[in-house]
Design a protein around this motif. Structure first.
Motif, PDB file in Angstrom:
ATOM      1  N   SER A 150       0.863  -1.188   0.000  1.00  0.00           N
ATOM      2  CA  SER A 150       0.000   0.000   0.000  1.00  0.00           C
ATOM      3  C   SER A 150       0.894   1.231   0.000  1.00  0.00           C
ATOM      4  N   VAL A 151       0.747   2.046  -1.033  1.00  0.00           N
ATOM      5  CA  VAL A 151       1.557   3.256  -1.171  1.00  0.00           C
ATOM      6  C   VAL A 151       0.674   4.454  -0.853  1.00  0.00           C
ATOM      7  N   PHE A 152       1.055   5.211   0.168  1.00  0.00           N
ATOM      8  CA  PHE A 152       0.231   6.353   0.567  1.00  0.00           C
ATOM      9  C   PHE A 152       0.367   7.486  -0.445  1.00  0.00           C
ATOM     10  N   SER A 153      -0.778   8.030  -0.843  1.00  0.00           N
ATOM     11  CA  SER A 153      -0.821   9.165  -1.760  1.00  0.00           C
ATOM     12  C   SER A 153      -1.157  10.436  -0.986  1.00  0.00           C
ATOM     13  N   THR A 189      -0.660  -1.635  -4.687  1.00  0.00           N
ATOM     14  CA  THR A 189       0.269  -1.731  -5.812  1.00  0.00           C
ATOM     15  C   THR A 189       0.986  -3.071  -5.764  1.00  0.00           C
ATOM     16  N   VAL A 190       1.062  -3.734  -6.903  1.00  0.00           N
ATOM     17  CA  VAL A 190       1.834  -4.969  -7.014  1.00  0.00           C
ATOM     18  C   VAL A 190       3.265  -4.619  -7.401  1.00  0.00           C
ATOM     19  N   LEU A 214       3.478  -0.673 -15.155  1.00  0.00           N
ATOM     20  CA  LEU A 214       2.545  -1.386 -16.017  1.00  0.00           C
ATOM     21  C   LEU A 214       1.119  -1.135 -15.525  1.00  0.00           C
ATOM     22  N   LEU A 215       0.337  -0.414 -16.321  1.00  0.00           N
ATOM     23  CA  LEU A 215      -0.970   0.086 -15.892  1.00  0.00           C
ATOM     24  C   LEU A 215      -2.110  -0.810 -16.388  1.00  0.00           C
ATOM     25  N   ASP A 253      -2.743   0.477  -8.624  1.00  0.00           N
ATOM     26  CA  ASP A 253      -4.185   0.561  -8.819  1.00  0.00           C
ATOM     27  C   ASP A 253      -4.529   1.925  -9.410  1.00  0.00           C
ATOM     28  N   GLY A 254      -5.267   1.904 -10.501  1.00  0.00           N
ATOM     29  CA  GLY A 254      -5.695   3.147 -11.154  1.00  0.00           C
ATOM     30  C   GLY A 254      -7.153   3.458 -10.928  1.00  0.00           C
TER      31      GLY A 254
END
Length: 287
Positions: free
Chosen positions: A28-31, A40-41, A59-60, A92-93
């Motif tokens: 988990s990447v904090f925004s 995010t993988v 890679l989206l 994750d988008g």
């Protein structure tokens, strides 16, 4: 108890280990811009260590998918990390972000997240080549739009970019894929639809300012807009690779296309590594 293995079973075990030697984590990447964690993988190649630095492929995923889409539907992407010695990042988008900062919904700031916050987090936490020459970005469908949109707009961050079956011109699709939720209706907000489409980012490009690969099947509903993008790049004398072959907007096409894109990016990374850095480069390493 002693377990006995036949030569065939030992071969299969060894093959299985080799096939999945890469390490796959979900983080988990904090925004800060969205004030939440984004799953995010992270795929690390089998050669990953603290003694060397590795290039990174962002890679989206496409519309209605998520961060796990690539590794669950195309498990072979893990082999691509091993084969090409690169880290692969699949963020994750969200549902229909289109990877831009929405001008009408401040909770969707995925251009800022992917091109700044995520890149900085990855460079802090992994052994990366933390400069544009060590980063690639691509994706499928909505993620193909994101790969080129972010690649064109952030050439100081990404040295090479691509798209697979990308929605590279969103203007012909005013009623599809949550675009109106992110941009406002096309009738009432035409300027947003002009500003946030890949097709209108071409003024940012100069010949050889960035490496580009575009791939789309002839049976894809995005084929016409990809062909127009290709023709416009030719008109502007912007070098790029354009791949097309029979195929539709589906995973059968993308699991094949991603292999060509990974090879393209790997060749770019190898060429950069083999050539001396130009003196007085405008692009500085970000750490």
């Amino acid at each position: 108890m002693i377990k006995r293995f036949t030569l065939g079973s030992l071969f299969l075990i060894g093959f299985s280990i080799a096939l999945y030697a890469s390490k796959v984590d979900t983080v988990s990447v904090f925004s800060p811009s969205m004030q939440k964690g984004i799953k995010t993988v992270v795929i690390l190649p089998d050669t990953y260590s603290q003694e060397t630095r590795f290039p990174v492929l962002y890679l989206l995923h496409g519309y209605s998918d998520n961060y796990s889409g690539w590794v669950t539907k195309v498990p072979a992407v893990k082999e691509l990390a091993d084969q090409h010695g690169m880290i692969i990042i699949c963020p994750d988008g969200a549902f229909g972000s289109w990877y831009f900062d929405s001008p009408v919904d401040p909770s969707f700031r995925f251009e800022t997240f992917v091109s700044k916050e995520l890149v900085e987090w990855v460079d802090r936490n992994y052994m990366t080549i933390a400069k544009r020459e060590g980063r690639a970005i691509t994706g499928l469908s909505m993620g193909g739009h994101g790969g080129l949109f972010l690649g064109f707009r952030h050439q100081d961050i990404f040295g090479v970019c691509g798209s697979m079956s990308g929605g590279v011109d969103i203007r012909p699709f005013p009623n599809n894929w949550d675009l109106a939720k992110r941009l406002g209706s096309q009738r009432e907000n035409p300027e947003n639809w002009e500003k946030y489409t890949v097709m209108n980012q071409l003024h940012l490009l100069a010949p050889n300012s960035t490496r580009i690969i575009i791939d789309c099947g002839t049976d894809d509903f995005f084929y016409d807009v990809n062909l127009r993008l290709h023709q416009e790049l030719l008109y502007r004398n912007i070098p790029h690779d354009f791949i097309t072959r029979p195929g539709a907007h589906n995973w059968d096409y993308w699991k094949n296309a991603v292999k060509y894109q990974a090879l393209f990016f790997s060749n770019y990374f190898d060429a950069v590594k083999a050539s001396p850095a130009p003196s007085g480069s405008r692009h500085r390493e970000r750490r």
